[in-house]
Design an enzyme around this catalytic site. Structure first.
Site, PDB file in Angstrom:
ATOM      1  N   HIS A 110      41.294  20.118   2.851  1.00 12.81           N
ATOM      2  CA  HIS A 110      41.280  21.194   3.601  1.00 12.81           C
ATOM      3  C   HIS A 110      40.029  22.050   3.222  1.00 12.81           C
ATOM      4  O   HIS A 110      39.649  22.896   3.820  1.00 12.81           O
ATOM      5  CB  HIS A 110      42.555  22.162   3.282  1.00 12.81           C
ATOM      6  CG  HIS A 110      42.511  22.630   1.765  1.00 12.81           C
ATOM      7  ND1 HIS A 110      43.487  22.202   1.107  1.00 12.81           N
ATOM      8  CD2 HIS A 110      42.153  24.022   1.141  1.00 12.81           C
ATOM      9  CE1 HIS A 110      43.564  22.838  -0.109  1.00 12.81           C
ATOM     10  NE2 HIS A 110      42.656  23.714  -0.104  1.00 12.81           N
ATOM     11  N   ASP A 140      45.923  15.393   1.114  1.00  9.87           N
ATOM     12  CA  ASP A 140      45.091  16.427   0.858  1.00  9.87           C
ATOM     13  C   ASP A 140      44.061  16.381   0.050  1.00  9.87           C
ATOM     14  O   ASP A 140      43.701  17.146  -0.831  1.00  9.87           O
ATOM     15  CB  ASP A 140      46.062  17.809   0.817  1.00  9.87           C
ATOM     16  CG  ASP A 140      45.087  19.089   0.825  1.00  9.87           C
ATOM     17  OD1 ASP A 140      44.232  19.115   1.519  1.00  9.87           O
ATOM     18  OD2 ASP A 140      45.221  20.124   0.067  1.00  9.87           O
ATOM     19  N   SER A 216      40.487  25.513  -4.984  1.00 10.96           N
ATOM     20  CA  SER A 216      40.918  24.252  -4.463  1.00 10.96           C
ATOM     21  C   SER A 216      40.013  22.997  -4.805  1.00 10.96           C
ATOM     22  O   SER A 216      38.479  23.291  -4.335  1.00 10.96           O
ATOM     23  CB  SER A 216      41.003  24.277  -2.892  1.00 10.96           C
ATOM     24  OG  SER A 216      42.150  25.402  -2.694  1.00 10.96           O
TER      25      SER A 216
END
Length: 469
Positions: A110, A140, A216
């Protein structure tokens, strides 16, 4: 009597003072080294391998004139020149971890999703352009490679994330809110967390080390400076850290990274069956004192589970030596074993435990996917379609025993999207004709019908609808 009391009081005070002195000697640091307990040596070793990831993507934005809805202006100009699409640049910021000295970097899908340009910055502020080598939405995870690397990069080695225990100390390293590289400390709060909703595998390390937007793709490291996970998401009501962060375990990250380094795509082991979580009622029916394991509910006749001798009704308790209590947990354990390896299952059948071995193989692509794009005036205009096979079904998160033609992609703003068609829909019939493969569907969609009678299977339910041509 008073003299005895005074003597006792003096003795009591003396004992307390001597005890206090002893406790103080035991607890108060007696040297500068004892006062300087610090994670700094660990951070100095691990932090250089954690990078900032800058992703740039171009999107179509429609300019909106204040006169756009005025009928007078529409009469003269129509929609041309007003409200036309224009290109707009979006930028996102995340973190990444170098896992190979050649410049191989792991980050989150992402973070770089849809990016047309990716750059990374090291902790010493030097910047490099990077290419996306592998992008795996289901886990992911994405793998980047520094372009034209001229020297080795600092890197982190993988830890065995199965060795983690709840309560172990961990550090989270990343770039929250774009303020620069930041280190936070915490413990492993829980293992094998599921139903987080970030990846298809639903298997995470939970930590209370502060993780915020921008973290992230950053590193979760153990006290030996090894990578135990990739920070992926947080549970938050305010947008900031609430002490509940989730990281993708290193054993899953290793599978994706090794696939990218070897130049292959991510291959997932094919089980060839469907599983169900054991509820309290099911456990009682099986004569168990508590729910445990996963129940085999369906077996593909052509799959590895059938070849290994598994049966509907078997209860799988362990994959190798790891206990499993959900289909997600089983999928994670089974996938991280690796293609070509032998998997040992501990099962319960008719009250008796037994061991079954099966080979971890990749799902076959039979029939071939034969991808086609649908355009024109059909209700499926703007979609991509594939023939269903175990491999395609696995990629799309469908039951691997399904057959037919599946919608793999729906373009934004397309006719199909406006009509509610979704990726994962299986097209069963168009105007009464059974859809055997993509060729048949493409021929039908190229025709002009006054009415389109459609039968679509979605999440096990058959949807019938009629649409005007």
């Amino acid at each position: 009597m008073k003299r005895l009391f005074k003597r006792s009081a003096v003795v009591f005070v003396a004992v307390v003072m001597s005890l206090g002195t002893a406790l103080a000697q035991d607890k108060v640091p007696s040297s500068k080294m004892e006062m300087q307990l610090s994670f700094s040596p660990l951070v100095q070793s691990a932090a250089p391998a954690v990078v900032n990831v800058y992703a740039t993507r171009k999107v179509q934005a429609r300019s909106r004139s204040p006169f756009f809805d005025d009928p007078f202006f529409q009469r003269f100009f129509g929609n041309g020149g007003i409200g036309q699409p224009r290109e707009r640049v979006q930028r996102s910021l995340g973190s990444g971890v170098i896992v190979d000295p050649s410049g191989v970097i792991v980050t989150n899908h992402h973070v770089i999703d849809g990016a047309t340009e990716v750059k990374i910055a090291l902790s010493d502020r030097s910047e490099f352009e990077a290419d996306v080598v592998l992008d795996d939405e289901r886990t992911d995870l994405a793998i980047l490679k520094v372009r034209d690397a001229k020297h080795p990069f600092p890197s982190l080695e993988f830890a065995d994330s199965d060795d983690l225990l709840v309560g172990d100390l961990v550090l989270a390293i990343g770039n929250p809110f774009g303020v620069g590289q930041t280190v936070t400390s915490g413990i492993v709060s829980a293992l094998a967390r599921t139903q987080v909703g970030v990846t298809d595998y639903q298997f995470f390390i939970q930590t209370d080390a502060a993780i915020n937007p921008g973290n992230s793709g950053g590193a979760l490291v153990d006290m030996k400076g090894r990578l135990v996970g990739i920070n992926s998401s947080i549970f938050t009501r305010s947008g900031g850290s609430n002490g509940i962060g989730f990281a993708i375990p290193a054993n899953m990250v290793r599978v994706v990274a090794e696939a990218a380094i070897s130049g292959n795509k991510v291959q997932r082991a094919w089980f060839g069956g469907n599983l169900q979580t054991v509820s309290a009622d099911i456990a009682e029916g099986l004569g168990m004192d508590r729910p445990q394991g996963v129940l085999v509910t369906e077996i593909d006749p052509a799959g590895p589970a059938q070849a290994a001798g598994l049966q509907v009704g078997d209860l799988i308790l362990k994959v190798n030596d790891n206990t499993v209590n959900s289909p997600d947990g089983f999928g994670y354990r089974f996938t991280t074993v690796g293609i070509g390896e032998t998997v040992r299952l501990t099962i319960l059948r008719q009250g008796s435990e037994k061991q079954i071995s099966l080979k971890a193989v990749a799902a076959p692509e039979k029939p071939l996917r034969d991808e086609r794009e649908i355009a024109g005036y059909s209700p499926f205009s703007g979609t991509k379609i594939l023939n269903l096979s175990p491999a395609v079904a696995q990629e799309l998160g469908l039951e691997t025993s399904m057959t037919g033609v599946v919608i793999s992609h729906v373009a934004q703003g397309s006719t199909a999207q406006r009509l509610g068609v979704k990726a994962g829909d299986i097209v069963r019939r168009i105007n009464g004709e059974f859809i055997r493969n993509t060729k048949v569907m493409k021929i039908l969609c190229d025709q002009k019908f006054r009415l389109w009678r459609l039968e679509i299977e979605r999440e096990g339910k058959l949807i019938k609808t009629v649409i005007s041509g």
